[in-house]
Design a protein around this motif. Sequence first.
Motif, PDB file in Angstrom:
ATOM      1  N   GLU A 164       0.903  -1.143   0.000  1.00 36.56           N
ATOM      2  CA  GLU A 164       0.000   0.000   0.000  1.00 36.56           C
ATOM      3  C   GLU A 164       0.940   1.189   0.000  1.00 36.56           C
ATOM      4  O   GLU A 164       2.057   1.114   0.498  1.00 36.56           O
ATOM      5  N   GLY A 165       0.482   2.304  -0.495  1.00 33.46           N
ATOM      6  CA  GLY A 165       1.339   3.478  -0.433  1.00 33.46           C
ATOM      7  C   GLY A 165       0.890   4.537  -1.410  1.00 33.46           C
ATOM      8  O   GLY A 165       0.031   4.296  -2.261  1.00 33.46           O
ATOM      9  N   GLY A 166       1.459   5.707  -1.233  1.00 29.64           N
ATOM     10  CA  GLY A 166       1.134   6.795  -2.145  1.00 29.64           C
ATOM     11  C   GLY A 166       2.126   7.910  -1.967  1.00 29.64           C
ATOM     12  O   GLY A 166       3.047   7.821  -1.135  1.00 29.64           O
ATOM     13  N   ALA A 167       1.964   8.959  -2.755  1.00 34.71           N
ATOM     14  CA  ALA A 167       2.881  10.088  -2.654  1.00 34.71           C
ATOM     15  C   ALA A 167       2.220  11.345  -3.186  1.00 34.71           C
ATOM     16  O   ALA A 167       1.330  11.279  -4.028  1.00 34.71           O
ATOM     17  N   ILE A 168       2.707  12.469  -2.662  1.00 35.49           N
ATOM     18  CA  ILE A 168       2.260  13.777  -3.148  1.00 35.49           C
ATOM     19  C   ILE A 168       3.495  14.495  -3.689  1.00 35.49           C
ATOM     20  O   ILE A 168       4.517  14.575  -3.007  1.00 35.49           O
ATOM     21  N   CYS A 169       3.376  14.987  -4.914  1.00 36.31           N
ATOM     22  CA  CYS A 169       4.477  15.752  -5.498  1.00 36.31           C
ATOM     23  C   CYS A 169       4.166  17.229  -5.343  1.00 36.31           C
ATOM     24  O   CYS A 169       3.048  17.661  -5.645  1.00 36.31           O
ATOM     25  N   CYS A 170       5.156  17.972  -4.883  1.00 34.40           N
ATOM     26  CA  CYS A 170       4.928  19.414  -4.730  1.00 34.40           C
ATOM     27  C   CYS A 170       6.174  20.175  -5.153  1.00 34.40           C
ATOM     28  O   CYS A 170       7.219  19.582  -5.398  1.00 34.40           O
ATOM     29  N   ARG A 171       6.033  21.489  -5.212  1.00 34.67           N
ATOM     30  CA  ARG A 171       7.073  22.320  -5.813  1.00 34.67           C
ATOM     31  C   ARG A 171       8.056  22.944  -4.834  1.00 34.67           C
ATOM     32  O   ARG A 171       9.147  23.324  -5.227  1.00 34.67           O
ATOM     33  N   ASP A 172       7.600  23.122  -3.589  1.00 30.69           N
ATOM     34  CA  ASP A 172       8.519  23.826  -2.686  1.00 30.69           C
ATOM     35  C   ASP A 172       8.591  23.185  -1.303  1.00 30.69           C
ATOM     36  O   ASP A 172       7.732  22.411  -0.909  1.00 30.69           O
ATOM     37  N   ARG A 173       9.625  23.550  -0.628  1.00 35.30           N
ATOM     38  CA  ARG A 173       9.936  22.978   0.687  1.00 35.30           C
ATOM     39  C   ARG A 173       8.829  23.291   1.700  1.00 35.30           C
ATOM     40  O   ARG A 173       8.480  22.464   2.539  1.00 35.30           O
ATOM     41  N   LYS A 174       8.238  24.487   1.580  1.00 33.41           N
ATOM     42  CA  LYS A 174       7.213  24.906   2.538  1.00 33.41           C
ATOM     43  C   LYS A 174       6.015  23.958   2.466  1.00 33.41           C
ATOM     44  O   LYS A 174       5.495  23.500   3.482  1.00 33.41           O
ATOM     45  N   LYS A 175       5.603  23.642   1.234  1.00 41.11           N
ATOM     46  CA  LYS A 175       4.465  22.735   1.059  1.00 41.11           C
ATOM     47  C   LYS A 175       4.832  21.350   1.575  1.00 41.11           C
ATOM     48  O   LYS A 175       4.029  20.663   2.205  1.00 41.11           O
ATOM     49  N   TRP A 176       6.052  20.936   1.278  1.00 37.07           N
ATOM     50  CA  TRP A 176       6.517  19.609   1.725  1.00 37.07           C
ATOM     51  C   TRP A 176       6.439  19.520   3.253  1.00 37.07           C
ATOM     52  O   TRP A 176       6.000  18.519   3.800  1.00 37.07           O
ATOM     53  N   GLU A 177       6.856  20.595   3.932  1.00 34.38           N
ATOM     54  CA  GLU A 177       6.800  20.631   5.411  1.00 34.38           C
ATOM     55  C   GLU A 177       5.353  20.526   5.889  1.00 34.38           C
ATOM     56  O   GLU A 177       5.051  19.816   6.844  1.00 34.38           O
ATOM     57  N   GLU A 178       4.476  21.267   5.192  1.00 36.28           N
ATOM     58  CA  GLU A 178       3.061  21.263   5.559  1.00 36.28           C
ATOM     59  C   GLU A 178       2.488  19.843   5.428  1.00 36.28           C
ATOM     60  O   GLU A 178       1.743  19.373   6.302  1.00 36.28           O
ATOM     61  N   LEU A 179       2.861  19.180   4.354  1.00 35.48           N
ATOM     62  CA  LEU A 179       2.368  17.812   4.128  1.00 35.48           C
ATOM     63  C   LEU A 179       2.963  16.856   5.162  1.00 35.48           C
ATOM     64  O   LEU A 179       2.292  15.928   5.632  1.00 35.48           O
ATOM     65  N   TYR A 180       4.198  17.097   5.516  1.00 35.38           N
ATOM     66  CA  TYR A 180       4.854  16.289   6.553  1.00 35.38           C
ATOM     67  C   TYR A 180       4.055  16.395   7.854  1.00 35.38           C
ATOM     68  O   TYR A 180       3.757  15.398   8.515  1.00 35.38           O
ATOM     69  N   ASN A 181       3.688  17.623   8.198  1.00 33.70           N
ATOM     70  CA  ASN A 181       2.915  17.829   9.436  1.00 33.70           C
ATOM     71  C   ASN A 181       1.566  17.130   9.348  1.00 33.70           C
ATOM     72  O   ASN A 181       1.106  16.530  10.324  1.00 33.70           O
ATOM     73  N   LEU A 182       0.941  17.225   8.195  1.00 31.00           N
ATOM     74  CA  LEU A 182      -0.385  16.613   8.040  1.00 31.00           C
ATOM     75  C   LEU A 182      -0.328  15.094   8.154  1.00 31.00           C
ATOM     76  O   LEU A 182      -1.272  14.462   8.611  1.00 31.00           O
ATOM     77  N   LYS A 183       0.771  14.501   7.721  1.00 31.95           N
ATOM     78  CA  LYS A 183       0.830  13.027   7.770  1.00 31.95           C
ATOM     79  C   LYS A 183       1.418  12.516   9.085  1.00 31.95           C
ATOM     80  O   LYS A 183       1.484  11.329   9.323  1.00 31.95           O
ATOM     81  N   ASN A 184       1.890  13.435   9.937  1.00 33.39           N
ATOM     82  CA  ASN A 184       2.565  13.030  11.168  1.00 33.39           C
ATOM     83  C   ASN A 184       2.062  13.797  12.379  1.00 33.39           C
ATOM     84  O   ASN A 184       2.859  14.249  13.195  1.00 33.39           O
ATOM     85  N   PHE A 185       0.762  13.978  12.499  1.00 34.55           N
ATOM     86  CA  PHE A 185       0.140  14.613  13.670  1.00 34.55           C
ATOM     87  C   PHE A 185       0.655  16.027  13.938  1.00 34.55           C
ATOM     88  O   PHE A 185       0.516  16.523  15.053  1.00 34.55           O
ATOM     89  N   GLY A 186       1.321  16.636  12.991  1.00 34.37           N
ATOM     90  CA  GLY A 186       1.897  17.963  13.246  1.00 34.37           C
ATOM     91  C   GLY A 186       3.092  17.929  14.188  1.00 34.37           C
ATOM     92  O   GLY A 186       3.546  18.967  14.676  1.00 34.37           O
ATOM     93  N   ILE A 187       3.628  16.711  14.436  1.00 41.19           N
ATOM     94  CA  ILE A 187       4.743  16.584  15.395  1.00 41.19           C
ATOM     95  C   ILE A 187       6.068  16.919  14.712  1.00 41.19           C
ATOM     96  O   ILE A 187       6.414  16.321  13.701  1.00 41.19           O
ATOM     97  N   ARG A 188       6.806  17.863  15.278  1.00 39.19           N
ATOM     98  CA  ARG A 188       8.120  18.192  14.733  1.00 39.19           C
ATOM     99  C   ARG A 188       9.252  17.841  15.680  1.00 39.19           C
ATOM    100  O   ARG A 188      10.408  17.727  15.265  1.00 39.19           O
TER     101      ARG A 188
END
Length: 379
Positions: free
Chosen positions: A208-232
């Motif tokens: 199972e798996g998937g991915a989101i392609c995006c253009r900038d680091r800021k969006k990547w960080e936002e997606l990271y937070n969304l997939k990981n409870f917002g935990i940094r």
Amino acid sequence: MKKGLDTSKNRFASTVNQKKEILVTRSSMPPIEEYIEMIRPLWDSHWLTNMGTYHKQLEQNLAAYLETEYISLTSNGHMALELSIQSMKFPAGSEIITTPFTFISTTHAILRNGLIPIFCDIKEDYTIDEDKIEDLITENTVAILPVHVYGNICNIEKIHNIAYKYDLKVIYDAAHAFGEKYHGQGVGRFGDLSIFSFHATKVYNTIEGGAICCRDRKKWEELYNLKNFGIRSEELVVSVGANAKMNEFQAAMGLCNLRHMEEEIEKRKIVWEHYSQLLKNRPEIRLNTYSQDIEPNYAYFPILLESEEKRKQTYARLLEHGVHARKYFYPLTSDAACFKNKYRSVPLVKARDYASRVLVLPLYADLEMADVDRIAELI
Ligand code: T4K
């Protein structure tokens, strides 16, 4: 050389009543030794998930393979879609123009974000009819969510122009288009975001798996937070998020399968061309041809039959002989029992017509030519 599955142990290739069962697809897997070697270190590290070494490595390898600046791995394609939409922070009740000729995931992802799907018709290549999108735009429209159905790429240029004119976001559901190129560019590069599915049934799988392609680091960080409870960090939660991480066993499978992609697509191409050769002189059957602008991945082999009745007969005849063709995508998602007639659309003339006549034939890398001959014969 990639090994085939051990068919004696594989339920998908089992024999029932002495009849060889052929399912619509069959997961491609690396040689078992290769996967064992890959997962062996996990028994030393005991690090099984939460963005481990393989997760990081696969993000890098896939960004390179798909020619996209940033990529965020997810637990599955559906969560990639849900989080992509969520990351846009659209006001509740906003409308997203989409296609009903897709897997139910596309529509559910909109609804599960508290947004409204508005259904557009499709055109000959099964993708959204970009000429009908503008008729559906209202002051509540915030985005367009087209699907590269069967790996046919949408009209990127026109969709881009409409989005620009009306200030809309574009999220491509590229679940079927892994590794494809459009005008020489990786398809993950288009739209504000593009998502892929790496489900077991796809050209490329991480189980199972998937991915989101995006253009900038800021969006990547936002997606990271969304997939990981917002935990940094241990004590820092920066935003509200879900759990949609890809784990290390999935990533390990992905690393192995990625090594075999060239062979995977080459083998699919051979099957695809053999079907085409056998069925091309049947005027009553319409085949799916890829546009010259695409480097395809040969994910699906849909045929369009003369009538709904003919589809019913063909489906039944194949099934009688152990061949499990599928009616992807019937019914239209707009006709799903849970929300039939609930949302606005243009008349879905083509979508409805095609959904009633389409049949997707078995296609996978190790499908034998003799089986393709037999299926074509039955049709
Ligand atoms: N957007 C689009 C446009 C999609 O098509 C999809 C998924 C998504 C979004 C969401 O992505 P994910 O969240 O799924 O990553 C299958 C797949 O489950 C689904 O991933 C796919 N689209 C859809 C088009 O097809 P079913 O209900 O047809 O699957 P199933 O279990 O009947 O399997 C079909 C055949 O695949 C089987 O007959 C044999 C083979 N198979 C299946 C499994 C589960 C294998 O060889 N190995 C396996 O492990 O939905």
